[in-house]
Design a protein around this motif. Sequence first.
Motif, PDB file in Angstrom:
ATOM      1  N   UNK A 138      37.152 -31.708 115.932  1.00  0.00           N
ATOM      2  CA  UNK A 138      37.369 -30.394 115.317  1.00  0.00           C
ATOM      3  C   UNK A 138      38.675 -29.737 115.759  1.00  0.00           C
ATOM      4  N   UNK A 139      39.116 -30.033 116.985  1.00  0.00           N
ATOM      5  CA  UNK A 139      40.401 -29.495 117.451  1.00  0.00           C
ATOM      6  C   UNK A 139      41.540 -30.069 116.616  1.00  0.00           C
ATOM      7  N   UNK A 179      39.145 -34.501 104.295  1.00  0.00           N
ATOM      8  CA  UNK A 179      38.488 -33.189 104.277  1.00  0.00           C
ATOM      9  C   UNK A 179      37.004 -33.308 104.629  1.00  0.00           C
ATOM     10  N   UNK A 180      36.370 -34.397 104.181  1.00  0.00           N
ATOM     11  CA  UNK A 180      34.962 -34.619 104.539  1.00  0.00           C
ATOM     12  C   UNK A 180      34.816 -34.751 106.052  1.00  0.00           C
ATOM     13  N   UNK A 181      35.727 -35.518 106.665  1.00  0.00           N
ATOM     14  CA  UNK A 181      35.691 -35.697 108.115  1.00  0.00           C
ATOM     15  C   UNK A 181      35.960 -34.381 108.838  1.00  0.00           C
ATOM     16  N   UNK A 208      33.427 -32.658 111.343  1.00  0.00           N
ATOM     17  CA  UNK A 208      33.821 -32.441 112.737  1.00  0.00           C
ATOM     18  C   UNK A 208      33.385 -31.066 113.234  1.00  0.00           C
ATOM     19  N   UNK A 209      33.446 -30.067 112.358  1.00  0.00           N
ATOM     20  CA  UNK A 209      32.968 -28.730 112.734  1.00  0.00           C
ATOM     21  C   UNK A 209      31.441 -28.692 112.785  1.00  0.00           C
ATOM     22  N   UNK A 234      33.690 -29.375  99.162  1.00  0.00           N
ATOM     23  CA  UNK A 234      33.105 -28.088  98.793  1.00  0.00           C
ATOM     24  C   UNK A 234      32.762 -27.187  99.970  1.00  0.00           C
ATOM     25  N   UNK A 235      31.949 -27.653 100.930  1.00  0.00           N
ATOM     26  CA  UNK A 235      31.617 -26.788 102.070  1.00  0.00           C
ATOM     27  C   UNK A 235      32.852 -26.364 102.868  1.00  0.00           C
ATOM     28  N   UNK A 236      33.818 -27.285 103.016  1.00  0.00           N
ATOM     29  CA  UNK A 236      35.056 -26.950 103.740  1.00  0.00           C
ATOM     30  C   UNK A 236      35.791 -25.839 103.007  1.00  0.00           C
ATOM     31  N   UNK A 237      35.872 -25.952 101.661  1.00  0.00           N
ATOM     32  CA  UNK A 237      36.548 -24.921 100.865  1.00  0.00           C
ATOM     33  C   UNK A 237      35.795 -23.596 100.925  1.00  0.00           C
TER      34      UNK A 237
END
Length: 637
Positions: free
Chosen positions: A190-191, A58-60, A64-65, A217-220
């Motif tokens: 990111x794709x 999830x960190x990666x 990636x975004x 956290x940021x991803x969520x």
Amino acid sequence: MSVNALFSRSRFTIVLLFLLINLGTFALLRVALLIKQLVDIDTPIYQIALAFLIGMVHDLAFFSYLLIPFVLYLLVLPNRIYQSKIHKIISFSVFIVCLYGLFFIELSEWTFWDEFGVRFNFIAVDYLIYTHEVVSNIIESYPLGWLLSGILAITAICFLLVRKTLSHTFNAEESFLSRLKITGVLLLLPVISYAAVDSTWYQFSTNTYLNELAANGPYQFFSAFRNNELDYRHFYKVGDDRQLSSVIKKQLGAEDTSGDLYDIKRMIKPAGEEKRLNVVLITVESLSADFLATFGNKENITPYMDEWFKEGLLFTNFYATGTRTIRGLESLTLSIPPTPGQAIVKRPDNGNLFSFGRVLQQKGYDTAFLYGGRGYFDNMNAFYSGNGYRIVDQTDFTPEEITFTNAWGVSDDIIFNRTIKEADQDFKNNKPFFFQIMTTSNHRPYSYPEGKIDLPSGSGRQGAVKYTDYAIHQFIEQAKTKPWFDNTVFVMVADHCAGSARKTELPVDKYHIPLFIYAPKHVPAIRNDIVSSQIDVAPTVLGFLNLNYESQFYGRDIMQMHKDEGRALVSNYQKLGLFKGNKLVYLSPQQKVDVIDDPLGAHKQLDMDAAASLVTENMAYYQSADYIWSHRLSRYQ
């Protein structure tokens, strides 16, 4: 090859450097959260390792975004400009800002976890919108100057450690074609993340804390921003509409004569004459049942309420439907199940809904929503005004009335004093009144007027609870001196518990709140232990008024329920639960259904077939509520 030589080969190694710092920082945060919550994570060590592995994925994905604009920038920038001194200074400055932002996010995640026991979610999305209240709350709750200075110091140390390595990236000289190839590879990340990393991957365990460790956290945060309102029929297990329509009609006592799907309208016709009684509904911020000595607390922080509860009707097995104030207000006002995603209070086109207030408006009542803060917060003013209520909030108070404020508004004694004035005015005009009050004091930063109780302002949750107890005491004692007191029903209920985090996904005990109804001349002093929830408040109170009305409520009059009919709807913004017969059934996205036996004790997972009728009943509640909302069936002209 030395590290410096490696970093001088490509300008894109600056991205790799920042990635390594990100992965390290996120990993350290997980370690800190693991230590903090270790007593609740009673799982094998391999599951903890798996949580860290999923977390790194999830960190990666998040990184990636994040790298997209930087990669595109590095692609198009000519070598001459890239290697210039001014660009080096600019890049150092941006790198420092990004480091500071990273460490700030990590501190924010820690404080958010401390408050809610989870990573960033839809609550964080909401808080981003209401900057005045949230920023003021942070300033009043934390030593912000020291914290921000600490982040700055950590940022400076980190930058100094990598400065030399970072400098070598500016020696790289690459052709546009070489840069284009690297950019193509990096933009594949990111794709791949979008196609392969599901936002629910982190939910791999039955232990909620372990799942949250595996999240980013940021991803969520961005996932919650994108999924603030979920398409029920896309995400949840769906049953046959005709069958579920019959089930919900039977549950609510609605005759199945019209043949219309989910037509739950039915006439409520109690025996005897209607009573023209006033109603004051006090919704107390974050008042968990376990704060009260009545429910086992030993801290003596609710001395008045514990004695007061002996003088009226106390519901001892009563539950909040959600974990947010707007969920509580939604249930208390509309008496509907909590549909997934955002509460209806915050959704567009939420006016002219059948509601508690609507029933009393049709009977000639003055209905008002009174809030100690600014009612634009969480869209409360727009919702209540759109449903026929008068609004009284902080902006309506005179300077003389406002003797104390904090980030969330005036202290509870001030909103109660204003309620007395509003009631006096309605009584003078021979107008029955229905007031819905939302308090604010039992909320971080837990500040209140000094000298009212024996705990200093800002000392913590216990003081805030005790101050709210004091304010309610003063309000009731003042009301007793008024000519309208004998004809007024006082209802006190919490909006939700102080915290809902547990190692299980829907911890029923963290939804347990008090409901108390007080009217010495009209309501008996007894206890009721039937399982019930906030959707039952409106029909129960209207039952004491003996009102005839056409109901569209999902709730029922608790006083007319048999013990085996008791049930509570509990949810977070994705999990949709029904607690009944000491079993908990809950629906989740991806058409998942879970059945838990003894959710307040052993919490044993069962097969779906072990509670098939309860699963059907759960689906009937939530699928019908979604249908009624999406087809606008609960509107009035």
